[in-house]
Every structure is written in structure tokens, then in C-alpha cells.
Design a protein around this motif. Structure first.
Motif, short mmCIF file in Angstrom:
data_model
loop_
_atom_site.label_atom_id
_atom_site.label_comp_id
_atom_site.label_asym_id
_atom_site.label_seq_id
_atom_site.Cartn_x
_atom_site.Cartn_y
_atom_site.Cartn_z
N MET A 1 -84.38 23.60 19.78
CA MET A 1 -83.43 23.70 20.88
C MET A 1 -82.02 23.83 20.30
O MET A 1 -81.58 22.99 19.50
CB MET A 1 -83.51 22.45 21.77
CG MET A 1 -84.87 22.22 22.41
SD MET A 1 -85.44 23.57 23.47
CE MET A 1 -84.15 23.60 24.73
N LEU B 1 -76.48 33.52 18.49
CA LEU B 1 -75.96 32.37 19.20
C LEU B 1 -74.93 31.65 18.33
O LEU B 1 -75.14 31.50 17.13
CB LEU B 1 -77.09 31.38 19.55
CG LEU B 1 -78.21 31.90 20.46
CD1 LEU B 1 -79.27 30.82 20.62
CD2 LEU B 1 -77.67 32.31 21.82
N HIS C 1 -80.81 26.42 24.52
CA HIS C 1 -81.70 27.56 24.35
C HIS C 1 -82.95 27.14 23.57
O HIS C 1 -82.84 26.58 22.48
CB HIS C 1 -81.00 28.69 23.59
CG HIS C 1 -79.79 29.23 24.29
ND1 HIS C 1 -79.82 30.40 25.02
CD2 HIS C 1 -78.51 28.76 24.37
CE1 HIS C 1 -78.61 30.63 25.52
NE2 HIS C 1 -77.81 29.65 25.13
N LYS C 2 -84.10 27.41 24.13
CA LYS C 2 -85.36 27.16 23.44
C LYS C 2 -85.67 28.39 22.58
O LYS C 2 -85.94 29.47 23.10
CB LYS C 2 -86.49 26.92 24.43
CG LYS C 2 -87.84 26.64 23.80
CD LYS C 2 -88.89 26.42 24.88
CE LYS C 2 -90.26 26.20 24.27
NZ LYS C 2 -91.31 26.03 25.32
N VAL C 3 -85.62 28.23 21.27
CA VAL C 3 -85.76 29.36 20.35
C VAL C 3 -86.98 29.17 19.46
O VAL C 3 -87.07 28.18 18.71
CB VAL C 3 -84.49 29.51 19.47
CG1 VAL C 3 -84.65 30.67 18.50
CG2 VAL C 3 -83.26 29.70 20.34
N LYS D 1 -80.52 38.72 19.34
CA LYS D 1 -79.16 38.29 19.70
C LYS D 1 -78.64 37.28 18.68
O LYS D 1 -79.36 36.86 17.76
CB LYS D 1 -79.16 37.64 21.09
CG LYS D 1 -80.06 36.43 21.21
CD LYS D 1 -80.10 35.93 22.65
CE LYS D 1 -81.10 34.80 22.81
NZ LYS D 1 -81.19 34.34 24.22
N LYS E 1 -75.33 25.88 27.22
CA LYS E 1 -76.74 25.89 27.61
C LYS E 1 -77.59 25.44 26.43
O LYS E 1 -77.20 25.58 25.28
CB LYS E 1 -77.18 27.29 28.05
CG LYS E 1 -76.40 27.89 29.20
CD LYS E 1 -76.83 29.32 29.44
CE LYS E 1 -75.97 29.98 30.51
NZ LYS E 1 -76.33 31.42 30.68
N ASP F 1 -73.08 28.32 24.44
CA ASP F 1 -72.59 28.76 25.76
C ASP F 1 -72.86 27.71 26.84
O ASP F 1 -73.21 28.07 27.97
CB ASP F 1 -73.22 30.10 26.16
CG ASP F 1 -72.99 31.18 25.12
OD1 ASP F 1 -71.89 31.22 24.56
OD2 ASP F 1 -73.92 31.97 24.87
N LYS G 1 -77.89 24.51 21.19
CA LYS G 1 -76.88 24.48 22.24
C LYS G 1 -75.83 25.54 21.99
O LYS G 1 -75.14 25.54 20.97
CB LYS G 1 -76.22 23.10 22.31
CG LYS G 1 -75.26 22.95 23.49
CD LYS G 1 -74.71 21.54 23.57
CE LYS G 1 -73.81 21.38 24.78
NZ LYS G 1 -73.26 19.99 24.88
#
Length: 223
Positions: free
Chosen positions: A127, A161, A135-137, A159, A133, A131, A129
Motif C-alpha cells: 500500500m 507515484l 494505492h494498492k500496488v 504510471k 490516496k 495524492d 500513499k
């Protein structure tokens, strides 16, 4: 999806955990219980992957409750007393959260949980963090991490992050398929194409190998 159960005799502590769990898409709360005996009924009814377990509770302590389970799920102990930490880790706890703990510290603990899940390729994810949010990556979507000042760029397949994290903390959370090759870079070994001199080729990118990391990198890559 990680099915989890909260066990804590303090209503406020349960509310905090419930809100934290709700903010992570990788977690599914099965039940939030006020004591270990109530939780035992749920554990016998439904499969549980992860316990958020308070240690100091009436009737039956979290430590003794966990010891009594014949089939033990993964556990993250939560308590206001630091002197139980050693005993908690002796039971192979995923982590030990000292109250009051932040959401960021909670996420770090959850990131350590490695479960086989049909929703996650290879059952492995982290996980991150970015933006505002979480994100589950999936691990297999990551190419490399790059440290930029106080931030880290997570270069994924599709993308990038920008996360407020350090490479040192990421090292603790990532599996052996990731390798620190430089003070500013952690790479996915699965994405490595070749090594040429003091550089590693990942797709269209060349990553330098730091002098202090060279021997360890060579040792691991030759296995």
C-alpha cells in the motif's frame, strides 16, 4: 482481500481501528469484538486472515487467546503497554502497534502482511500513499523506486507515484525480489534485463550501482 477481525475491549480503540480498516481497500472487516470469547465464535464460523488484537483485556488476555487458537491467523497486536512487545514477537506477530498509533503506522503494519489472495497477482502487494490516496500496488507492477529529496518516486509499469516515504522503510516492507542497488534506488529483480559495468538495465532506464552496494548486488544476482 484480507479478511480481518478487531478484538479490543475499549470502544474508542475499536472505532479508530474500524476507520483505519475502512480506508484500506485491501482489508475487509468481518467483525469488531469487545472481548476474546466473542471473537472466538466468529473465528469458528468464518475464515479470518488477520487479527488486530489488544493484549490487555478482561477474562482472557490477547496473548493467551492467541496461544489457545489451534489454527492461528496472522496477528497484529495493539496495546498501550510497551512491555508486552517481546512476548508478542515471540508468537511471530506481524507487528506490534503501541497506542495511540497513526494511520501511517497502521498502514506500515498491514503492508507486512503477505497473504495468498485471488484478487492480488502472486498474492503480494504494497500500500503506497500518494495524492492523498492509498494505492494498492502489486509487486509485479513495480519497476523501481527512486529517492528524490524527501520523497520517493515509485516507477510502475503504467504510471509513477510520488510517495512520502523513505527507501529504508520500503526495504523493510518489500520481499527479497527487490534489491537496494544504490542509496537512491531499489529495483525489482524481476524487471532486470542485464547488468553492464556499474549499471543495471530496466526497460528503457539505466540504474547506477552504488559503490557501497556493489559486492552485495553481485552476490545476490549471481545466485
Amino acid at each position: 482481500m484480507i479478511k480481518c477481525l478487531i478484538i479490543d475491549d475499549e470502544p474508542l480503540a475499536r472505532e479508530v481501528l474500524e476507520s483505519y480498516v475502512a480506508d484500506l481497500p485491501s482489508l475487509q472487516l468481518v467483525c469488531s469484538c469487545s472481548d476474546a470469547l466473542e471473537a472466538l465464535e466468529w473465528i469458528n464460523k468464518k475464515p479470518i486472515d488477520l487479527l488486530f488484537l489488544d493484549i490487555n483485556m478482561p477474562k482472557l488476555s490477547g496473548i493467551n487467546f492467541f496461544k489457545s487458537l489451534s489454527k492461528k491467523p496472522k496477528v497484529i497486536f495493539t496495546t498501550a503497554y510497551a512491555d508486552h512487545a517481546v512476548e508478542g514477537f515471540e508468537l511471530e506477530a506481524v507487528d506490534y502497534l503501541l497506542k495511540p498509533f497513526s494511520f501511517e503506522r497502521f498502514v506500515k503494519a498491514v503492508n507486512k502482511v503477505q497473504l495468498e489472495s485471488p484478487d492480488t497477482p502472486h498474492g503480494e502487494f504494497i500500500m503506497l500513499k500518494a495524492d492523498k490516496k492509498m494505492h494498492k500496488v502489486s509487486h509485479d507492477q513495480i519497476q523501481y523506486f527512486e529517492s528524490i529529496g524527501d520523497y520517493v518516486k515509485a516507477h510502475l509499469i503504467d504510471k509513477t507515484l510520488i510517495i512520502s516515504e523513505t527507501l529504508r522503510k520500503l526495504e523493510d516492507l518489500l520481499p527479497a525480489s527487490f534489491l537496494r542497488v544504490h542509496k537512491s534506488f531499489i529495483i525489482s529483480i524481476d524487471r532486470l534485463e542485464y547488468v553492464e559495468g556499474n549499471q543495471i538495465k530496466l526497460g528503457e532506464t539505466k540504474i547506477p550501482i552504488g559503490q557501497s552496494y556493489r559486492d552485495q548486488v553481485n552476490k545476490i544476482l549471481r545466485k
